[in-house]
Design a protein around this motif. Sequence first.
Motif, PDB file in Angstrom:
ATOM      1  N   ALA A 167      -4.623  -1.852  -3.819  1.00 51.61           N
ATOM      2  CA  ALA A 167      -3.212  -1.532  -3.604  1.00 51.61           C
ATOM      3  C   ALA A 167      -2.416  -1.641  -4.901  1.00 51.61           C
ATOM      4  O   ALA A 167      -1.545  -0.810  -5.181  1.00 51.61           O
ATOM      5  N   SER A 190       4.307   7.129   6.875  1.00 53.15           N
ATOM      6  CA  SER A 190       5.646   7.732   7.052  1.00 53.15           C
ATOM      7  C   SER A 190       5.701   8.544   8.334  1.00 53.15           C
ATOM      8  O   SER A 190       4.683   8.957   8.863  1.00 53.15           O
ATOM      9  N   ALA A 198       8.671  -0.324   3.435  1.00 53.73           N
ATOM     10  CA  ALA A 198       8.455   0.972   2.789  1.00 53.73           C
ATOM     11  C   ALA A 198       7.133   1.580   3.254  1.00 53.73           C
ATOM     12  O   ALA A 198       6.150   0.866   3.497  1.00 53.73           O
ATOM     13  N   SER A 199       7.107   2.898   3.372  1.00 52.85           N
ATOM     14  CA  SER A 199       5.883   3.599   3.747  1.00 52.85           C
ATOM     15  C   SER A 199       4.771   3.278   2.762  1.00 52.85           C
ATOM     16  O   SER A 199       4.995   3.183   1.554  1.00 52.85           O
ATOM     17  N   GLY A 200       3.558   3.099   3.286  1.00 54.75           N
ATOM     18  CA  GLY A 200       2.415   2.757   2.455  1.00 54.75           C
ATOM     19  C   GLY A 200       2.161   1.273   2.343  1.00 54.75           C
ATOM     20  O   GLY A 200       1.144   0.855   1.775  1.00 54.75           O
ATOM     21  N   SER A 201       3.057   0.444   2.884  1.00 55.22           N
ATOM     22  CA  SER A 201       2.841  -1.004   2.877  1.00 55.22           C
ATOM     23  C   SER A 201       1.612  -1.345   3.724  1.00 55.22           C
ATOM     24  O   SER A 201       1.310  -0.655   4.714  1.00 55.22           O
ATOM     25  N   GLU A 202       0.898  -2.393   3.344  1.00 61.70           N
ATOM     26  CA  GLU A 202      -0.381  -2.716   3.976  1.00 61.70           C
ATOM     27  C   GLU A 202      -0.453  -4.182   4.377  1.00 61.70           C
ATOM     28  O   GLU A 202       0.208  -5.036   3.779  1.00 61.70           O
ATOM     29  N   ARG A 232      -2.052  -0.061   7.761  1.00 65.53           N
ATOM     30  CA  ARG A 232      -1.120   0.541   6.805  1.00 65.53           C
ATOM     31  C   ARG A 232       0.021   1.197   7.546  1.00 65.53           C
ATOM     32  O   ARG A 232      -0.153   1.761   8.641  1.00 65.53           O
ATOM     33  N   THR A 246       1.450  -0.770  -5.793  1.00 63.39           N
ATOM     34  CA  THR A 246       2.101  -1.858  -5.055  1.00 63.39           C
ATOM     35  C   THR A 246       2.361  -3.034  -5.996  1.00 63.39           C
ATOM     36  O   THR A 246       1.464  -3.444  -6.737  1.00 63.39           O
ATOM     37  N   GLN A 260      10.496  -1.312  -1.513  1.00 62.65           N
ATOM     38  CA  GLN A 260       9.287  -1.163  -2.316  1.00 62.65           C
ATOM     39  C   GLN A 260       8.063  -1.543  -1.496  1.00 62.65           C
ATOM     40  O   GLN A 260       8.117  -2.426  -0.642  1.00 62.65           O
ATOM     41  N   ARG A 261       6.946  -0.881  -1.771  1.00 58.95           N
ATOM     42  CA  ARG A 261       5.713  -1.166  -1.037  1.00 58.95           C
ATOM     43  C   ARG A 261       5.276  -2.614  -1.232  1.00 58.95           C
ATOM     44  O   ARG A 261       5.473  -3.203  -2.284  1.00 58.95           O
TER      45      ARG A 261
END
Length: 286
Positions: free
Chosen positions: A79, A286, A192-196, A283, A84, A162-163
């Motif tokens: 990431a 969006s 935020a989109s893409g956060s894991e 994950r 990230t 922020q991711r």
Amino acid sequence: MGDREYSRTAELTAAIRAWHYLHGEHPLILEDPIAIDLLSPELHRQCLDGDMRDRFGRSGGSAIVLGRARYAEDKLEKAVRSGTNQYVILGAGGDSFALRRPDLMEKIRAYEIDQPGTQEWKRECLMEHGHALPTSLEFIPADLEHETVLEVLDRSSFRKDQRVFFSWLGTLMYLTPEAIFGTLRTLAEALASGSEIVFDYRVQTEFIDPDDVDIVLKGDEATAAMGEPKKSFFNPHTFPDEIKATGFEMVENLSPKQLTRRYLKNRKDLVKPTTHQWYAHIRLCS
């Protein structure tokens, strides 16, 4: 667990990592030279004793502790390579990531969330042994049964735009399903989109290998006696759909056998992990 107490399971987890660092077969699954400094005198003595293999090396729980930590950090590194720059450790316990991985701490800001008593214990242990906390690390005391993760993070420099990568290891089984899914829904609405997120979760008894059931149930009794009873149990085959309903997607739903093939195959210093824990990587899309 009151504010002046700390998690005994967090200390036992640190003991496993310390014993592995001192006596494990190379290459080590996880290198943690800091963990020994988080232990009581008795556990410290036991970890120095190479003859304690029966307690630490021959416990399926040791393989779980080491394998899940390595799994989470492998995913975190990936990431970070993709951009990230925030890392949240939920139920951080005795995790020493911020001290032993300066290579990644140069690229991210880390936030440790845990019970105030456990964080106080950890700070005192680290200070006693001369460890300075990096400036890119923030401790945030919290009780996630009574406040949301976002409410906790609002008391820090965390950026929701922020991711972020979350590590949530060794704690879900001590929370109710309502608290777990409520946390995930809240995060899905705000991050935020893409956060894991990477976490491990306890499966229902019928999904545990019969040979493991007795030892797992005895372990449950032991943690309950320490004031930390297990509260959530899931079906690993329907769990991905439950995750999807929160707004996240399941990237990987790793079984104990898959974890063994990836990190523990052909090792002589550890037995295979008991089959009550699975490992999830999710994950936010969006």
